[in-house]
Design a protein around this motif. Structure first.
Motif, PDB file in Angstrom:
ATOM      1  N   TYR A 111     -17.627  -4.795  11.473  1.00  0.00           N
ATOM      2  CA  TYR A 111     -17.227  -3.471  10.838  1.00  0.00           C
ATOM      3  C   TYR A 111     -15.767  -3.259  11.349  1.00  0.00           C
ATOM      4  N   HIS A 112     -14.597  -3.082  10.398  1.00  0.00           N
ATOM      5  CA  HIS A 112     -13.259  -2.636  10.648  1.00  0.00           C
ATOM      6  C   HIS A 112     -12.945  -1.434  10.333  1.00  0.00           C
ATOM      7  N   ASP A 113     -12.645  -0.581  10.954  1.00  0.00           N
ATOM      8  CA  ASP A 113     -12.192   0.748  10.981  1.00  0.00           C
ATOM      9  C   ASP A 113     -11.157   0.972   9.847  1.00  0.00           C
ATOM     10  N   CYS A 114     -11.245   1.349   8.624  1.00  0.00           N
ATOM     11  CA  CYS A 114     -10.054   1.330   7.662  1.00  0.00           C
ATOM     12  C   CYS A 114      -9.920   2.708   7.271  1.00  0.00           C
ATOM     13  N   THR A 115     -10.043   3.891   8.065  1.00  0.00           N
ATOM     14  CA  THR A 115     -10.001   5.304   7.453  1.00  0.00           C
ATOM     15  C   THR A 115      -8.594   5.592   7.491  1.00  0.00           C
TER      16      THR A 115
END
Length: 457
Positions: A274-278
């Motif tokens: 999971y890559h943080d894309c916020t």
């Protein structure tokens, strides 16, 4: 959503995103009912929340259910976080604080969905009893602080936990300390979706009032009837809550897509990571914002379906409509929620009547009702009308809608009796939350502890 999607079909235009939603349209004969419910797991001995790890744990519950049902485990970084029925007909998943959720199969009748919930609870009790674990059907955690609440090892929740305090005051409470009952319903066309969206969006605060069931926080009354309803007023209002355009002329699949494109993302998954894309919106993702930041950093349909699952309007559009306004509750309420919405939305005559009843309500009217209901319950009003009386009218419409459907069980009974818990609330003029508060100030002698015995499944 039980499992994040990995559909690798590349996205080349916005039209494909609109077409994805439109593909949910189906003939009325194929309409189904998908019911979801969450509950708090607790230890019988000391009423403490159940952690993820250990011999007596959430993990042990999931492993026991996997052995019993033969369902496939859903894994995240090598840890079991849910189960899915092998043909996709239902799933068990975990909410951030260990709330145990059944996402039911798409079924034809409320008789079937009620049997499904009853069977699930019986199976879960069989696994949980030897572990000294019971389950509580309330809309909000009644005694545990946020610090006392366990955290599930789910990658998307770590990203959300870091992000929520940046965009609202109550996002962590929403994640870790609330439970809901939801029902997912179908539409036959864009026009049918629009009408159901408009009517059900206006009526979500009514469901919040009828299902108000979260009057306690950290062992004392919180001044509210639906703490959960209040929490959703300040969680992440860009992606959550009430949105005027969903009730306006001109609404449809494309306006929903345009809104979704401009809501910040939570994550993208690549290779199980999971890559943080916020920091980017989906529109920016489509324009190449992550091309150099991620392996294969161009959007796929799996990314889009995952993004849709991270939007939290009061009624959520996927390839079906999700009714999201109700607090969690006891078994009878799990059956009552689909009865309420199916009665109103699946009968053409009932939908006409509900539409006529609410047509003159403005966004300001609905927003004011949404603000008032967590505190006032049935004593709120909307557009100059008593909510208590409105609930009588709506339950009458839903009753006729279910009678018109004529879906009988083996004893020849239709689905109208599933409305009984709501009809009792309206007849008494007292929500479940008010009933609990009366017990707290009376027989419970100022203690919330009895709720774990009297309101457990």
């Amino acid at each position: 959503m039980a499992r994040d999607t990995t559909d690798l079909t590349p996205i080349t235009s916005k039209n494909e995103l609109v077409a994805y939603l439109e593909a949910g349209s189906k003939p009325e004969a194929d309409f189904r009912i998908g019911t979801e419910h969450e509950k708090f797991a607790f230890f019988v001995g000391d009423k403490a929340p159940v952690p993820y790890d250990g011999e007596r744990s959430i993990r042990a519950l999931l492993e026991g259910m996997a052995r019993m049902l033969g369902w496939e485990p859903i894994m995240d970084a090598g840890r079991i976080i849910g189960l899915v029925e092998p043909t996709g007909q239902g799933a068990i998943s975990l909410e951030p604080g260990g709330q145990f959720e059944l996402s039911g199969a798409p079924l034809e009748t409320i008789h079937q969905t009620c049997r499904e919930s009853n069977a699930h609870l019986a199976q879960l009790r069989e696994i949980a009893e030897p572990l000294g674990i019971h389950f509580l059907g309330l809309g909000g955690s009644p005694t545990w602080s946020l610090a006392e609440t366990p955290r599930m090892p789910k990658s998307r929740y770590e990203i959300m936990t870091n992000y929520m305090p940046k965009v609202g005051r109550q996002g962590l409470d929403m994640m870790y300390r609330t439970c809901t009952i939801q029902v997912n319903l179908d539409f036959s066309s864009e026009a049918d979706m629009v009408r159901k969206m408009r009517v059900s969006t206006k009526l979500q605060p009514v469901a919040t009032a009828l299902f108000a069931n979260s009057p306690f926080t950290e062992g004392k009354p919180n001044g509210l009837l639906s703490w959960r309803g209040d929490i959703w007023r300040d969680t992440d209002n860009q992606r959550a809550g009430l949105h005027a355009f969903m009730m306006e002329d001109g609404f449809g699949f494309e306006p929903y897509v345009d809104w979704a494109l401009d809501v910040p993302m939570y994550f993208v998954t690549r290779g199980g990571k999971y890559h943080d894309c916020t920091h980017v919106t989906f529109r920016q993702f489509m324009d190449g914002a992550l091309k150099d930041a991620l392996p294969d950093g161009l959007p796929t349909m799996g990314d889009w379906t995952n993004h849709l699952s991270t939007l939290f309007p009061d009624v959520r559009l996927k390839r079906f409509l999700e009714m999201r306004g109700a607090d969690g509750g006891p078994w009878r309420k799990i059956c009552a929620l689909p009865a309420f919405w199916v009665g109103l939305l699946y009968s053409p005559a009932a939908l006409d009547a509900a539409d006529a009843l609410t047509r003159h309500w403005t966004f300001a009217d609905v927003n004011a009702l949404r603000d008032a209901v967590p505190t006032d319950g049935l004593n709120a009003s909307v557009a100059g009308q008593s909510l208590h009386q409105l609930c009588r009218d709506l339950l009458g419409i839903a009753h006729e809608g279910l009678r018109d459907r004529g879906r009988l069980n083996e004893d020849g009974n239709d689905e109208t009796h599933f409305l009984a818990p709501l009809e009792e609330i309206v007849a008494r003029g007292q929500t479940a939350a008010e009933e609990m508060l009366a017990l707290y100030h009376g027989r419970w002698n100022g203690s919330v502890e009895p709720v774990f015995d009297e309101y457990a499944y």
